[in-house]
Design a protein around this motif. Structure first.
Motif, PDB file in Angstrom:
ATOM      1  N   PRO A  29      36.553  11.410   4.177  1.00  0.00           N
ATOM      2  CA  PRO A  29      36.136  12.585   4.957  1.00  0.00           C
ATOM      3  C   PRO A  29      37.176  12.922   6.029  1.00  0.00           C
ATOM      4  O   PRO A  29      37.937  12.068   6.471  1.00  0.00           O
ATOM      5  CB  PRO A  29      34.815  12.163   5.593  1.00  0.00           C
ATOM      6  N   LEU A  30      37.180  14.171   6.456  1.00  0.00           N
ATOM      7  CA  LEU A  30      38.114  14.645   7.477  1.00  0.00           C
ATOM      8  C   LEU A  30      37.555  14.302   8.858  1.00  0.00           C
ATOM      9  O   LEU A  30      36.849  15.101   9.455  1.00  0.00           O
ATOM     10  CB  LEU A  30      38.309  16.155   7.338  1.00  0.00           C
ATOM     11  N   LYS A  31      37.883  13.150   9.366  1.00  0.00           N
ATOM     12  CA  LYS A  31      37.324  12.709  10.647  1.00  0.00           C
ATOM     13  C   LYS A  31      38.101  13.276  11.832  1.00  0.00           C
ATOM     14  O   LYS A  31      37.516  13.667  12.823  1.00  0.00           O
ATOM     15  CB  LYS A  31      37.302  11.186  10.720  1.00  0.00           C
ATOM     16  N   ASP A  32      39.419  13.313  11.753  1.00  0.00           N
ATOM     17  CA  ASP A  32      40.233  13.740  12.897  1.00  0.00           C
ATOM     18  C   ASP A  32      40.180  15.240  13.146  1.00  0.00           C
ATOM     19  O   ASP A  32      40.081  15.677  14.279  1.00  0.00           O
ATOM     20  CB  ASP A  32      41.689  13.304  12.717  1.00  0.00           C
ATOM     21  N   ASP A  33      40.266  16.026  12.095  1.00  0.00           N
ATOM     22  CA  ASP A  33      40.286  17.485  12.260  1.00  0.00           C
ATOM     23  C   ASP A  33      39.253  18.151  11.367  1.00  0.00           C
ATOM     24  O   ASP A  33      39.447  19.236  10.872  1.00  0.00           O
ATOM     25  CB  ASP A  33      41.673  18.044  12.011  1.00  0.00           C
ATOM     26  N   GLY A  34      38.130  17.498  11.180  1.00  0.00           N
ATOM     27  CA  GLY A  34      37.063  18.001  10.330  1.00  0.00           C
ATOM     28  C   GLY A  34      35.886  18.471  11.148  1.00  0.00           C
ATOM     29  O   GLY A  34      36.042  18.757  12.315  1.00  0.00           O
ATOM     30  N   PRO A  35      34.746  18.618  10.564  1.00  0.00           N
ATOM     31  CA  PRO A  35      34.326  18.042   9.297  1.00  0.00           C
ATOM     32  C   PRO A  35      34.830  18.776   8.048  1.00  0.00           C
ATOM     33  O   PRO A  35      34.921  18.189   6.984  1.00  0.00           O
ATOM     34  CB  PRO A  35      32.806  18.084   9.368  1.00  0.00           C
ATOM     35  N   VAL A  36      35.181  20.065   8.177  1.00  0.00           N
ATOM     36  CA  VAL A  36      35.716  20.795   7.019  1.00  0.00           C
ATOM     37  C   VAL A  36      36.855  21.705   7.454  1.00  0.00           C
ATOM     38  O   VAL A  36      36.972  22.068   8.619  1.00  0.00           O
ATOM     39  CB  VAL A  36      34.629  21.633   6.297  1.00  0.00           C
ATOM     40  N   HIS A  37      37.683  22.051   6.466  1.00  0.00           N
ATOM     41  CA  HIS A  37      38.726  23.060   6.647  1.00  0.00           C
ATOM     42  C   HIS A  37      38.356  24.262   5.797  1.00  0.00           C
ATOM     43  O   HIS A  37      37.896  24.105   4.663  1.00  0.00           O
ATOM     44  CB  HIS A  37      40.087  22.550   6.182  1.00  0.00           C
ATOM     45  N   PHE A  38      38.592  25.453   6.314  1.00  0.00           N
ATOM     46  CA  PHE A  38      38.281  26.704   5.622  1.00  0.00           C
ATOM     47  C   PHE A  38      39.518  27.170   4.856  1.00  0.00           C
ATOM     48  O   PHE A  38      40.589  27.337   5.430  1.00  0.00           O
ATOM     49  CB  PHE A  38      37.870  27.767   6.645  1.00  0.00           C
ATOM     50  N   LEU A  39      39.362  27.372   3.544  1.00  0.00           N
ATOM     51  CA  LEU A  39      40.452  27.850   2.686  1.00  0.00           C
ATOM     52  C   LEU A  39      40.017  29.130   1.978  1.00  0.00           C
ATOM     53  O   LEU A  39      38.960  29.158   1.342  1.00  0.00           O
ATOM     54  CB  LEU A  39      40.813  26.798   1.636  1.00  0.00           C
ATOM     55  N   TYR A  40      40.851  30.161   2.080  1.00  0.00           N
ATOM     56  CA  TYR A  40      40.576  31.387   1.325  1.00  0.00           C
ATOM     57  C   TYR A  40      40.734  31.102  -0.156  1.00  0.00           C
ATOM     58  O   TYR A  40      41.562  30.295  -0.575  1.00  0.00           O
ATOM     59  CB  TYR A  40      41.519  32.517   1.747  1.00  0.00           C
TER      60      TYR A  40
END
Length: 163
Positions: free
Chosen positions: A133-144
């Motif tokens: 999981p994206l702990k440092d810069d998450g919880p999610v990233h938005f991708l087009y």
């Protein structure tokens, strides 16, 4: 590590990206932006519609669903790949109101990014890199969906507000 979808919706829902690694709807990041995946998505939608129809018709005869057991090899594969999740099905569950036109993505640092509603419906949420999981810069990233921000996604999305 949760992402609420709130605002101009009938139902406020909460997404938990930490459990998506075992979700059948996830897509490999490397395959998410290829044309081949478009065909698979259409086939998957037809397959899902067929399953929903069968469940409704034969609901009285269906036993509770049983999770497919995961082999050791599949489990290892989960820990080696990066995955994205299409958001459309979750938005459908929240039932966006007809007068909604855009969405605001609230990030971990408090910044807000405005996106058109159609772009939100077609987006992917990156939730795991190398199976973690994206702990440092998450919880999610938005991708087009078109991959235009693949190298520079909107990171740290913690809340989605439908406007």
């Amino acid at each position: 590590m949760i992402v609420p979808i709130t605002g101009n919706v009938t139902y406020t829902i909460t997404l938990d990206p930490t459990v998506w690694i075992f979700d059948d709807r996830k897509i490999l990041l490397d395959e998410a932006f290829s044309d081949k995946k478009e065909d698979n998505i259409q086939e998957d939608e037809l397959e899902k519609a067929s399953r929903r129809f069968n469940q409704e018709v034969y609901q009285q005869k269906i036993n509770p669903p049983v999770n497919k057991s995961i082999s050791r090899l599949e489990g290892q594969k989960f820990l080696e790949n990066s995955y994205v999740m299409p958001i459309l099905e979750f938005l459908n569950h929240a039932e966006i109101n007809e007068n909604a036109t855009s969405a605001t993505l609230v990030t971990a640092n408090g910044a807000e990014q405005q996106v058109p509603l159609q772009a939100l419906k077609e987006c992917f949420l990156l939730f795991a890199v190398d199976g973690k999981p994206l702990k440092d810069d998450g919880p999610v990233h938005f991708l087009y969906r078109d991959g235009s921000n693949r190298e520079n996604p909107i990171k740290g999305v913690e809340k989605i507000i439908i406007d």
